[in-house]
Design an enzyme around this catalytic site. Structure first.
Site, short mmCIF file in Angstrom:
data_model
loop_
_atom_site.label_atom_id
_atom_site.label_comp_id
_atom_site.label_asym_id
_atom_site.label_seq_id
_atom_site.Cartn_x
_atom_site.Cartn_y
_atom_site.Cartn_z
N LYS A 31 0.85 -1.21 0.00
CA LYS A 31 0.00 0.00 0.00
C LYS A 31 0.88 1.25 0.00
O LYS A 31 2.07 1.18 0.32
CB LYS A 31 -0.91 -0.03 1.23
CG LYS A 31 -0.16 -0.02 2.56
CD LYS A 31 -1.09 -0.31 3.74
CE LYS A 31 -0.33 -0.26 5.05
NZ LYS A 31 -1.14 -0.72 6.18
N ARG A 70 -10.51 0.09 14.76
CA ARG A 70 -10.49 0.76 13.47
C ARG A 70 -11.56 0.14 12.56
O ARG A 70 -12.63 0.70 12.41
CB ARG A 70 -9.09 0.65 12.86
CG ARG A 70 -8.85 1.51 11.64
CD ARG A 70 -7.38 1.61 11.27
NE ARG A 70 -6.78 0.35 10.86
CZ ARG A 70 -5.51 0.24 10.47
NH1 ARG A 70 -4.72 1.31 10.44
NH2 ARG A 70 -5.03 -0.93 10.10
N HIS A 79 -6.21 -7.22 13.76
CA HIS A 79 -5.04 -6.34 13.66
C HIS A 79 -4.63 -5.89 15.06
O HIS A 79 -5.46 -5.76 15.94
CB HIS A 79 -5.40 -5.13 12.77
CG HIS A 79 -4.22 -4.33 12.31
ND1 HIS A 79 -3.15 -4.88 11.63
CD2 HIS A 79 -3.94 -3.00 12.42
CE1 HIS A 79 -2.27 -3.92 11.34
NE2 HIS A 79 -2.72 -2.78 11.81
N ARG A 129 1.16 -10.57 7.87
CA ARG A 129 0.98 -9.39 7.00
C ARG A 129 2.03 -8.31 7.27
O ARG A 129 1.70 -7.19 7.66
CB ARG A 129 -0.42 -8.77 7.22
CG ARG A 129 -1.60 -9.66 6.91
CD ARG A 129 -2.90 -8.82 6.86
NE ARG A 129 -3.07 -7.98 8.03
CZ ARG A 129 -3.72 -8.33 9.14
NH1 ARG A 129 -4.29 -9.52 9.23
NH2 ARG A 129 -3.81 -7.48 10.15
N TYR A 159 15.50 31.12 4.40
CA TYR A 159 14.33 31.87 4.89
C TYR A 159 14.38 32.03 6.41
O TYR A 159 14.79 31.11 7.13
CB TYR A 159 13.05 31.11 4.54
CG TYR A 159 12.70 31.10 3.08
CD1 TYR A 159 12.48 32.28 2.38
CD2 TYR A 159 12.57 29.89 2.40
CE1 TYR A 159 12.14 32.26 1.04
CE2 TYR A 159 12.22 29.86 1.06
CZ TYR A 159 12.01 31.06 0.38
OH TYR A 159 11.67 31.02 -0.94
N CYS A 204 13.79 24.57 2.39
CA CYS A 204 12.85 25.23 1.49
C CYS A 204 12.02 24.16 0.76
O CYS A 204 12.22 22.97 0.97
CB CYS A 204 13.59 26.08 0.46
SG CYS A 204 14.88 27.13 1.13
N ASP A 263 12.13 23.25 -2.36
CA ASP A 263 12.87 22.47 -3.36
C ASP A 263 14.36 22.38 -3.10
O ASP A 263 15.08 21.76 -3.88
CB ASP A 263 12.69 23.11 -4.74
CG ASP A 263 11.26 23.56 -4.97
OD1 ASP A 263 10.38 22.68 -4.97
OD2 ASP A 263 11.04 24.77 -5.12
C1 LIG Z 1 -0.42 -1.59 6.93
C2 LIG Z 1 -1.01 -2.83 7.49
C3 LIG Z 1 -0.18 -3.91 7.82
C4 LIG Z 1 1.34 -3.83 7.82
O1 LIG Z 1 1.76 -3.13 8.98
P1 LIG Z 1 3.31 -2.96 9.36
O2 LIG Z 1 3.29 -2.33 10.71
O3 LIG Z 1 3.90 -2.04 8.34
O4 LIG Z 1 3.93 -4.29 9.34
C5 LIG Z 1 -0.80 -5.10 8.19
N1 LIG Z 1 -2.15 -5.19 8.26
C6 LIG Z 1 -2.97 -4.14 7.98
C7 LIG Z 1 -4.45 -4.32 8.11
C8 LIG Z 1 -2.42 -2.93 7.61
O5 LIG Z 1 -3.23 -1.90 7.35
#
Ligand SMILES: *Cc1c(COP(=O)(O)O)cnc(C)c1O
Length: 384
Positions: free
Chosen positions: A43, A141, A170, A226, A270, A323, A325
Site C-alpha cells: 500500500k 479501526r 489487527h 501481513r 528563509y 525550502c 525544493d
Molecule cells: C499496513 C497494514 C499492515 C502492515 O503493517 P506494518 O506495521 O507495516 O507491518 C498489516 N495489516 C494491515 C491491516 C495494515 O493496514
C-alpha cells in the site's frame, strides 16, 4: 535525471523478505501445520518505494498475497499484469464496490450492509467475491465485535456470490514492550476462529500479524502474516528487540549543486535562522520539503557527504530552513567538497542518517519518512 532520487535496493528487499521467511520457518507450530504464508503490504506505493516493482520481487521471493489500501492501488497492480491475490486493507465507498469485484480484490468485511452490497455487486459482475472477515479485537479501526463474528461468517458462507476466503484481526501495540494486551487479542481471536469453525463454517486463511507481531509474537502467525515496514528494513518502534537483520531498502540521495564560502555572521535561508559562527563553506542541495525532506529538519538533520574525488565520507549539518525544493548544508571551514558531490539524506549506510534517525528528529515513525518521499522524486532500482 534530476540529482534528487530514491535508490531502491531490491537486494536488501529480498534479504528482508528472506529473513522474515526464515523466522516463520523456525517458529514452533502445531504438528502438520504448514509454514505460514506472507501477505506483503505494498500500500501507499509500497511505503514510497514503488508498488509494482516491489510487488513483483515480493512474489518472486515467495509472498502469495499483496496488501493495498485503495481500489486504485489494486487496479494499478492488475494493470501491471500482477494476478496474485490482493487484500484490500481499507474500506471503499459503495460506488467502488463493483470495481472491487471486477478486479478480483479480496476486501475486509465487518458489517452486514457492506457484506450484502458486495454480494449484490458480485452477482451483477457475474463473479464470486472472495472476502475476509475482519474482527476487531482491540485496534478500534475496522472490524466486527468478536460476538458478531459467527453470525457474519455464516452470512458470508451461505451466500452463493461470496466466499469466506479468510478471517483477520489487527494489533495496535504488537511493537510495544508490554505484552498483555496483544496476548489477550491473540487469545480472543483464536477463540473466535474456533467458534466459527465449530459453527460448521470453513474459515479460510486466518491471519493477524503485522511486522511488530512477526518480530515478537509467533503465537499470532496462524496461516499467514501481513508484514509491511519490516520488509522495507525498519522496526516499527524503538521498543522491540532487534532480533532480525533488517536492511533499509531506500536510499534518499542528492548532489551538491552550488557551493560558496561565507564570512562569520552570514545568514542562510528563509527566516535567517542560521548564522555562520565562523568562516565556512555552504553547499546547496536541490531537495526540499516538496520532495519529502521535512521542514522540521531545518537546523536539525545531518546528511552524509561524499567529498571530492577520493570521496572521504562525513556528516554535515543542515544550515537554516529547509525550502520547498532546496536546502543548505554547512560543510565546515576545511571542506574539500565540490560541486556535484553526492549527499545521502537517509539510507542503509550506517555512517549516515537512517530513516529512523530522521523519524526521531521529526517526531514520527520510519513509515512516514519513506511514504513522504515525493512523487516527483525518481525511483532508481538496483537488484544485487
Ligand atoms: C499496513 C497494514 C499492515 C502492515 O503493517 P506494518 O506495521 O507495516 O507491518 C498489516 N495489516 C494491515 C491491516 C495494515 O493496514
Amino acid at each position: 535525471m534530476r540529482a534528487t532520487r530514491a535508490i531502491i535496493d531490491l537486494g536488501n528487499y529480498r534479504h528482508n523478505l528472506r529473513v522474515i521467511k526464515e523466522r516463520l520457518q523456525q517458529a514452533d507450530r502445531p504438528r502438520g501445520r504448514p509454514v505460514p504464508g506472507m501477505c506483503v503490504a505494498v500500500k501507499a506505493d509500497a511505503y514510497g518505494h514503488g508498488a509494482t516493482a516491489l510487488a513483483r520481487v515480493a512474489l518472486e521471493e515467495g509472498a502469495e498475497h499483496l496488501g493495498v489500501a485503495t481500489v486504485d492501488e489494486a487496479v494499478r497492480l492488475r494493470e501491471a499484469g500482477i494476478t496474485a491475490p490482493i487484500l484490500l486493507y481499507s474500506l471503499p465507498l459503495p460506488e467502488e464496490v463493483e470495481e472491487v469485484c471486477r478486479t478480483g480484490i479480496s476486501p475486509f468485511v465487518a458489517d452486514e450492509e457492506y457484506c450484502d452490497r458486495i454480494a449484490a455487486a458480485a452477482e451483477r459482475v457475474g463473479t464470486t467475491a472472495r472476502i475476509h472477515l475482519k474482527i476487531d479485537t482491540g485496534m478500534g479501526r475496522i472490524g466486527c465485535r468478536p460476538d458478531e463474528a459467527v453470525s457474519l461468517a455464516g452470512r458470508i458462507s451461505s451466500n452463493p456470490n461470496l466466499e469466506l476466503a479468510g478471517i483477520a484481526t489487527h494489533f495496535p501495540i504488537a511493537d510495544a514492550a508490554d505484552r498483555s494486551f496483544t496476548e489477550h487479542q491473540i487469545d480472543v481471536f483464536g477463540r473466535t476462529v474456533k467458534d466459527i469453525r465449530e459453527a460448521g463454517v470453513t474459515e479460510g486463511i486466518v491471519h493477524a500479524a503485522n511486522s511488530g507481531a512477526v518480530i515478537a509474537y509467533p503465537a499470532a502467525y496462524f496461516d499467514m502474516v501481513r508484514p509491511g515496514i519490516a520488509t522495507y528494513g525498519y522496526y516499527p518502534s524503538h521498543d522491540q528487540e532487534r532480533i532480525l537483520d533488517l536492511r533499509p531498502v531506500m536510499q534518499f540521495e542528492s548532489r551538491i549543486v552550488f557551493i560558496k564560502t561565507v564570512e562569520p555572521g552570514t545568514s542562510v535561508s528563509y527566516g535567517r535562522t542560521y548564522r555562520a559562527s565562523r568562516r565556512t563553506v555552504i553547499g546547496t542541495v536541490p531537495a526540499g520539503y516538496a520532495d519529502g525532506f521535512n521542514r522540521l529538519l531545518s537546523n536539525q538533520a545531518e546528511v552524509l557527504v561524499f567529498e571530492g574525488e577520493g570521496a572521504s565520507v562525513r556528516r554535515a549539518a543542515v544550515a537554516g530552513r529547509v525550502c520547498m525544493d532546496q536546502f543548505m548544508i554547512d560543510l565546515g571551514p576545511e571542506s574539500r567538497a565540490r560541486k556535484y558531490d553526492k549527499v545521502v539524506l537517509f539510507g542503509p549506510d550506517p555512517r549516515g542518517p537512517s530513516g529512523e534517525e530522521i523519524a526521531d528528529l521529526t517526531g514520527t515513525i520510519p513509515y512516514e519518512v519513506t511514504c513522504a518521499v515525493g512523487a516527483r522524486v525518481p525511483r532508481v532500482y538496483r537488484d544485487e
